[in-house]
Scaffold this active site. Structure first.
Site, PDB file in Angstrom:
ATOM      1  N   CYS A  87       0.845  -1.193   0.140  1.00  0.00           N
ATOM      2  CA  CYS A  87       0.018  -0.040   0.019  1.00  0.00           C
ATOM      3  C   CYS A  87       0.966   1.339  -0.088  1.00  0.00           C
ATOM      4  CB  CYS A  87      -0.968  -0.070   1.169  1.00  0.00           C
ATOM      5  SG  CYS A  87      -1.000  -1.204   2.205  1.00  0.00           S
ATOM      6  N   LYS A 142     -12.900  -4.245   7.533  1.00  0.00           N
ATOM      7  CA  LYS A 142     -12.573  -4.959   6.502  1.00  0.00           C
ATOM      8  C   LYS A 142     -13.562  -5.943   6.344  1.00  0.00           C
ATOM      9  CE  LYS A 142      -9.163  -8.353   8.398  1.00  0.00           C
ATOM     10  NZ  LYS A 142      -7.990  -8.859   8.470  1.00  0.00           N
ATOM     11  N   GLN A 200       0.834 -11.243  -3.335  1.00  0.00           N
ATOM     12  CA  GLN A 200      -0.441 -10.919  -3.206  1.00  0.00           C
ATOM     13  C   GLN A 200      -1.019 -10.543  -4.346  1.00  0.00           C
ATOM     14  OE1 GLN A 200      -0.291  -7.463  -0.518  1.00  0.00           O
ATOM     15  NE2 GLN A 200      -1.002  -8.752   1.316  1.00  0.00           N
ATOM     16  N   ARG A 238       6.954 -11.277   5.222  1.00  0.00           N
ATOM     17  CA  ARG A 238       6.445 -11.154   6.583  1.00  0.00           C
ATOM     18  C   ARG A 238       7.199 -12.290   7.612  1.00  0.00           C
ATOM     19  NH1 ARG A 238      -0.048  -9.717   5.581  1.00  0.00           N
ATOM     20  NH2 ARG A 238       0.367  -8.131   4.421  1.00  0.00           N
ATOM     21  N   ASP A 298      -2.500  -7.878  -5.169  1.00  0.00           N
ATOM     22  CA  ASP A 298      -3.165  -6.684  -4.384  1.00  0.00           C
ATOM     23  C   ASP A 298      -3.646  -5.576  -5.282  1.00  0.00           C
ATOM     24  OD1 ASP A 298      -3.392  -5.017  -2.264  1.00  0.00           O
ATOM     25  OD2 ASP A 298      -1.403  -4.743  -1.810  1.00  0.00           O
ATOM     26  N   HIS A 339      -5.304  -1.185  -4.901  1.00  0.00           N
ATOM     27  CA  HIS A 339      -5.728  -0.285  -3.996  1.00  0.00           C
ATOM     28  C   HIS A 339      -6.426   0.710  -4.885  1.00  0.00           C
ATOM     29  CE1 HIS A 339      -2.191  -1.784  -1.812  1.00  0.00           C
ATOM     30  NE2 HIS A 339      -3.202  -1.547  -0.697  1.00  0.00           N
ATOM     31  N   HIS A 386      -8.442  -1.065   0.086  1.00  0.00           N
ATOM     32  CA  HIS A 386      -7.118  -1.942  -0.253  1.00  0.00           C
ATOM     33  C   HIS A 386      -8.074  -3.290  -0.540  1.00  0.00           C
ATOM     34  CE1 HIS A 386      -4.349   0.021   2.710  1.00  0.00           C
ATOM     35  NE2 HIS A 386      -5.469   0.667   2.866  1.00  0.00           N
TER      36      HIS A 386
END
Length: 645
Positions: free
Chosen positions: A339, A470, A386, A368, A388, A390, A516
């Site tokens: 992000c 979320k 991911q 992570r 991912d 945004h 997100h």
RNA sequence: GCCGACAUAGCUCAGGGGUAGAGCAACUGAUUCGUAAUCAGUAGGUCCUCGGUUCAAUUCCGAGUGUCGGCACCA
């Protein structure tokens, strides 16, 4: 003079207060024998409950699914009695019924080991054979605390202390043993039956809090009869065969090793699977007006400090430093998420409201440092990618973007074989960034958006991200464990912290909202779920090897290669098996490797320019001429989004 | 991270204080065969790592690492 209404609508009058046992007896001896508990005006209670006023009553027998919970809860009590009989000094805590069974948490200096289970189970059978009646009694709160304190049951005493003052404290006694319990229970321990099995031991924190003592938990499964128990155990065996770790090895898809804990080595076939999934996702995102980007793997800590991740997740980030004096002040982190990087792209120029919503996507490789105990095959890893994105948008656009996202996610899940999935709504956690007013706004807009998108969710209180509420889209693995895959998070905090803004219609500067969102969650996890979903038998479009051409005799080798070349030219992932093996052996091996289509070619086929097609799972063969087979297979192998109906 | 269990050939597993075994896979040779295992042979091991006990440790003990089952965690 209570009038009792039964489920069939009939009403029975009684001369005075009666118990459930009385009512069942009045209806008939068969019911009197079978009734385990009853629903009194819809509430499940003991049969011994006295009914003094008009009420509706429904009896629960072993035929009712509802009896499962009673059986499991009673089994937990029997387990606790067995343990205390065998291991004096062990304290009891709680023991609820759960999906498929029950557990009980014990406090004991020496945790239980799997070796203890057979002994405990034998004692349970003994207690069940004693068939002691469950009897309920009420106790004064202070007396209850004193009672359990005196017996050295400090956890039980604590449980009473924590109950609201208004709550009636009840005890259930079976023979000489008793437990603090809300109930209800069946008539006696014999009602548990013999369809149960102790499954495993585990550690569990008192009250689910890692700052508390670790208790020793024993899990069991319990059913109405042997047949149900056996079916469940068989199901577990079957599920083990679809475990992605096993299939990953068997099909040569990937491996893990000690030198790269939590990171996956993808083998050619596994990577082919990944590539197909990624290519599919990329097309779906392109078609939905996402802009794909790529951002750095390592980013200076200052950015993570600004975003707030450094403060909250520092211990879980991989830190990189250069071993050079001139670089000693530079601390980089392997990005744990994308992000902040996406905001950097957004911020490179002054944005207009006309550009919103801007949907910025990345197949972002993140790292992570997950706690060692959390790692699980390829489903929970330390290095993952991911899908991912945004979405930078205005507050007004949250709803329409949510609707569009849910539609896209549903369509993708459907294409990948998941017709249904669960949605959880996670709201503000205790440790969070942003004002309460901001959270109110974020939670409300997400709720409104759900309504508009027709999303039914279950509330997951306090489980939101630190910057916003979320939605979690949950899929289930082979043995019933839930995994969060998709997610949609509303974030008013990061744009503020990282100073994102756009120029509104009136010329003023405004903060965009960031959504997100991920659909697969991570490729690793999703591929793990996908492997289990299909048990390795992927639909043709996803299969890493789609077709094997297997000649029967070496005279057909040239033709087999010609067939393979034609398929390859048509975009089909094809292999030839020219080994000097019997066709039976070839069929067996490729079937075990879950190759969806085997084309057998012998002298006849080479002569006639045909193929004998065999599908995985069937033993039928279909003779097709080569051109038709190539056209059909090429068409069939197309991903769902490229298929013309 | 916490509790427990486990770690032996590529895979699945057996064994056990005195230099290690099976099945499958692999490799070599023979077999040319019509829809889920052709036959014969060969090769393959730091028994997870480090330390201790012992004349001797893969085996017993301790620590570490990893994996598995839970719990906790999951931006």
């Amino acid at each position: 003079m209570p009038a009792i209404t039964l489920p069939d609508g009939s009403v029975r009058q009684f001369d005075g207060a009666v118990t459930g046992t009385d009512i069942a007896a009045a209806i008939g001896p068969g019911l009197a024998r079978a009734a385990l508990a009853m629903k009194l005006d819809g509430k499940l209670v003991d049969l011994s409950t006295t009914v003094a006023a008009d009420a509706s009553v429904m009896f629960i027998t072993r035929k009712d699914e509802a009896s499962l919970e009673l059986i499991r809860h009673d089994a937990a009590h029997v387990l606790a009695e067995a343990v205390q009989e065998l291991f004096p000094g062990t304290q009891v805590t709680i023991g609820p019924s759960i999906d498929n069974g029950f557990y009980y948490d014990f406090a004991r200096n020496e945790p239980f080991t799997p070796n203890d289970l057979p002994t405990i189970e034998a004692k349970m059978r003994e207690i069940i054979a004693r068939n002691a009646k469950f009897s309920r009694s009420e106790i004064d709160r202070d007396e209850g605390i004193a009672f359990f304190e005196e017996r050295g049951e400090k956890y039980k005493a604590q449980l009473i202390r924590d109950l609201p003052a208004s709550e009636t404290i009840t005890l259930y006694k079976q023979g000489e043993w008793l437990d603090l319990c809300r109930g209800p229970h069946m008539r006696s321990t014999g009602d548990v039956g013999d369809a149960f099995k102790l499954m495993k031991v585990a550690g569990a924190y008192w009250r689910g809090d890692h700052r508390n003592a670790m208790l020793s938990r024993i899990y069991g499964t319990a059913w109405r009869d042997r047949k149900e128990l056996d079916a469940y155990l068989t199901m577990l065996d079957e599920a083990e065969k679809r475990d992605h770790r096993r299939i990953g090895t068997d099909m040569d898809l990937f491996h893990l090793q000690e030198e790269a804990v939590g990171s996956v080595f993808w083998h050619p076939k596994g990577w082919m699977l990944w590539r197909k999934l990624e290519a599919y996702m990329r097309r779906r995102l392109d078609d939905n007006n996402y802009l794909e980007v790529r951002t750095p793997q390592m980013v200076d800590r200052t950015l993570w400090e600004k975003s707030g991740h450094w403060e909250k997740f520092r211990e879980n980030m991989f830190i990189a430093q250069i071993d050079d004096e001139s670089e000693k002040d530079r601390i980089l982190a392997l990005k744990p998420m994308n992000c902040p990087c996406h905001v950097q792209i957004f911020n490179t120029t002054l944005r207009s409201y006309r550009e919103l919503p801007m949907r910025m996507a990345e197949f972002g490789a993140c790292h992570r440092y997950e706690p060692s105990g959390a790692l699980h095959g390829i489903m929970r890893v330390r290095g993952f990618t991911q899908d991912d994105a945004h979405i930078f948008c205005t507050e007004d656009q949250i709803a329409s973007e949510t609707v569009a996202f849910v539609e896209l996610l549903s369509s993708i899940y459907r294409d990948l074989g998941f017709e249904s999935f669960r949605v959880k709504f996670s709201d503000r956690p205790e440790r969070r960034a942003g004002e309460d007013a901001t959270w109110d706004k974020a939670e409300n807009s997400l709720k409104d958006a759900c309504r508009e998108a027709n999303v039914e969710y279950e509330l997951n209180p306090g489980e939101g991200a630190f910057y916003g509420p979320k939605l979690e889209f949950v899929l289930r693995d082979a043995i019933g464990r839930d995994w969060q895959c998709g997610t949609l998070q509303v974030d008013f905090v990061l744009p503020e912290r990282l100073d994102a803004e756009y120029v509104a219609e009136d010329g003023s500067r405004k903060r965009p909202v960031m959504l997100h969102r991920a659909i697969l969650g991570s490729f690793e996890r999703f591929l793990g779920i996908l492997i289990e979903q299909y048990a390795g038998r992927f639909p043709l479009w996803l299969a890493p090897v789609q077709v094997v051409v297997a000649p029967i005799v070496s005279d057909a080798n040239d033709y087999a290669q010609e067939v393979a070349a034609a398929l390859r030219a048509a975009g089909v992932e094809v292999r030839t098996d020219l080994r000097n093996e019997k066709i039976n052996a070839k069929i067996r091996e490729h079937s075990l490797q879950h190759v969806p289509v085997i084309l057998v070619v012998g002298r006849k086929e080479a002569e006639a320019r045909t193929v004998a097609m065999r599908r995985l799972g069937g033993d039928a063969q279909e003779i097709l001429d080569l051109a038709t087979a190539v056209t059909n297979l090429a068409q069939e192998a197309l991903p769902p989004d490229l298929k013309v109906a």
